[in-house]
Design a protein around this motif. Structure first.
Motif: not given
Ligand SMILES: Cc1cc2nc3c(=O)[nH]c(=O)nc-3n(C[C@H](O)[C@H](O)[C@H](O)COP(=O)(O)OP(=O)(O)OC[C@H]3O[C@@H](n4cnc5c(N)ncnc54)[C@H](O)[C@@H]3O)c2cc1C
Length: 471
Positions: A69, A71-75, A79, A135, A142, A145-146, A149, A152, A202, A208, A426
């Motif tokens: 799965p 989302g935005g790839g920011t994890g 993961g 964040i 997205r 991903g929020l 994970t 927070g 994760e 989701i 977090e």
């Molecule tokens: C500059 C920066 C600042 C940040 N600050 C914070 C912060 O203050 N607090 C914090 O908690 N995090 C922070 N992060 C980490 C990150 O942004 C979070 O973890 C965010 O929730 C990940 O969202 P994403 O859409 O990019 O998920 P992704 O990176 O695409 O995926 C993250 C995880 O979620 C899973 N996932 C994605 N989509 C789904 C779905 N639809 N259903 C089930 N699982 C899914 C993926 O398999 C993976 O394991 C930060 C990251 C950066 C780069």
């Protein structure tokens, strides 16, 4: 169970249930992650309906193909990256961004999992409501991903983390069945809580596809201050005083260290430095108050009382939205400055709040025992959550200290564990912290987690290798 790679024939077989637009170009962004630790692999498929997601997961389950799965790839813990093993289907939610409904009178919004956090903020604001999860990566992260994970961020102190802001979910389980759990209820005690199991899992227990989110009234007036404190103990006392003054009106309380400002000056010189002389420690306090209360006056009164009590020695209160933004920019750009400097080892940790000053003091000694390094310790003090990052001395690169990385990480995590904290506050476990979870996790909890994984995903197709060691 042995898994199979997503071959071109397998991907072709998915076309029966999806439009051409679901098959995405293999752009580099899908295979990179913010800290550049891993490079991923996979074939990207992006359905635009929950039925499309179910179609893909069902086919993967039948063919024993891994599903990632995405989302935005920011994890920050890997993961969302599969560096090795059978080639997965990267199941991107990016085309599922619809707001399915917004009920201002209920303070609820139902949104699909591909929505970008900033867009969710904008939709809530247009309805004169607040979605408080925030964040620094809000322009890319997205909703799936929020929630995946349990993110927070800066407003947990007042509004809770992603889990606390979620009332219901729609998700596709590892066998391809759709769970329709988009309840808009504040109370629903009907057995095991599948929503809370999927939030924070994760991508290892399902995909989701949409969520019912809690909204809040927008605060009538918002204010931000930077205050110089002698150290972490004074910062904690200041937090207590701020809550005494303003109750739940304190929405963020971030601590920062001199090192963060020095990194900003070095790597992002266009960002305006708030102080003429960089202090050792300072905090950012953000308040959101109800009608009739003026934030600037409230922060001035707080500063005066804190000064009298010897908790603060200097400070500034934002006099405009532009200045608020400038104060926040300092906090939000510190992770980027860290990235440009290049850490040897970064730690997202939490501790019981009252032991934080002792942890910070002991940490300096522990790191000095390994070698000469710089520490940038900052973060969400109001939640007991620190980002504790260790950097090389000027003139050296993180890559020069690869050999010390494990020792640093182990020493920091051992200290956190000894002091009753968590080695992932977090960001989650992802691939980065699988061993840490095994080392520090409670064995009974780990056994229960493995049993849950086996029950919901017996073939182990969902994000194999993340959170729990792969099959
Ligand atoms: C500059 C920066 C600042 C940040 N600050 C914070 C912060 O203050 N607090 C914090 O908690 N995090 C922070 N992060 C980490 C990150 O942004 C979070 O973890 C965010 O929730 C990940 O969202 P994403 O859409 O990019 O998920 P992704 O990176 O695409 O995926 C993250 C995880 O979620 C899973 N996932 C994605 N989509 C789904 C779905 N639809 N259903 C089930 N699982 C899914 C993926 O398999 C993976 O394991 C930060 C990251 C950066 C780069």
């Amino acid at each position: 169970m042995t898994l199979n790679s997503a071959t071109p024939d397998f991907i072709d077989s998915l076309r029966a249930g999806l439009s051409d637009a679901a098959f995405r170009e293999a752009e580099p962004r899908y295979f990179e992650e913010p800290r550049g630790r891993w490079r991923g692999q996979g074939v990207v498929v992006a359905p635009d309906t929950v039925e499309g997601v179910a179609h893909v997961v069902r086919a993967c389950a039948a063919a024993d193909v891994p599903v990632l799965p995405y989302g935005g790839g920011t994890g920050l813990v890997g993961g969302q990256i599969t560096p090795d093993g059978p080639v997965p289907v990267i199941l991107s939610l990016e085309r599922m961004r619809t707001v399915r409904g917004l009920w201002p009178e209920e303070n609820v919004m139902v949104v699909e999992a591909g929505a970008i956090l900033q867009d969710i903020h904008d939709v809530a604001q247009a309805a004169d409501r607040l979605f408080p999860l925030s964040i620094a990566a809000k322009g890319s992260a997205r909703l799936g991903g929020l929630l995946g994970t349990n993110a927070g961020g800066v407003n947990v102190l007042r509004y809770g983390n992603a889990r606390d802001l979620c009332l219901g979910l729609e998700a596709v389980l590892p066998d391809g069945r759709i769970w329709h759990g988009l309840k808009r209820l504040r109370k629903d005690n009907t057995g095991y809580d599948l929503r809370n199991l999927l939030v924070g899992s994760e991508g290892t227990l399902g995909v989701i596809t949409a969520a019912a989110l809690k909204l809040y009234p927008r605060p009538h007036g918002e204010g931000t201050a930077l205050m110089v404190v002698e150290g972490p103990r004074a910062a904690l006392d200041l937090l207590a005083l701020a809550r005494d003054h303003l109750g739940e009106g304190v929405s963020a309380f971030e601590i920062m260290h001199r090192q963060g400002l020095e990194f900003l000056a070095e790597t992002l010189p266009d960002i305006r430095q708030p102080f003429d002389v960089i202090p050792e420690w300072f905090v950012l306090i953000d308040v959101g108050l109800a009608r009739g209360l003026d934030p600037a006056t409230a922060l001035e009164t707080l500063f005066a009382d804190a000064f009298e009590a010897g908790l603060v020695s200097d400070g500034m209160i934002a006099q405009s939205e532009a200045q608020r933004h400038a104060f926040w920019e300092v906090r939000e750009q510190i992770p980027e400055a860290n990235r440009r400097i290049g850490s040897i080892s970064s730690h997202d940790i939490s501790l019981p709040m009252s032991v934080i000053p002792e942890f910070i003091a002991r940490g300096v000694g522990v790191i000095a025992g390994i070698g000469a390094f710089r520490i940038n310790c900052f973060g969400h003090l109001g939640d007991g959550n620190l980002h504790y990052n260790v950097f090389p001395m000027p003139g050296c690169a993180g890559a020069d200290h690869v050999a010390a990385r494990d020792a640093i990480k182990r020493a920091v995590h051992d200290l956190v564990h000894e002091m009753g904290g968590s080695v992932s506050a977090e960001h989650g476990i992802g691939r980065l912290k699988v061993e840490d979870l095994e080392r520090y996790g409670d064995p009974v909890k780990l056994a229960a987690m493995r049993a849950i994984k086996a029950a919901l995903d017996p073939k182990g197709i969902m994000n194999p290798g993340a959170v729990l060691r792969g099959p």
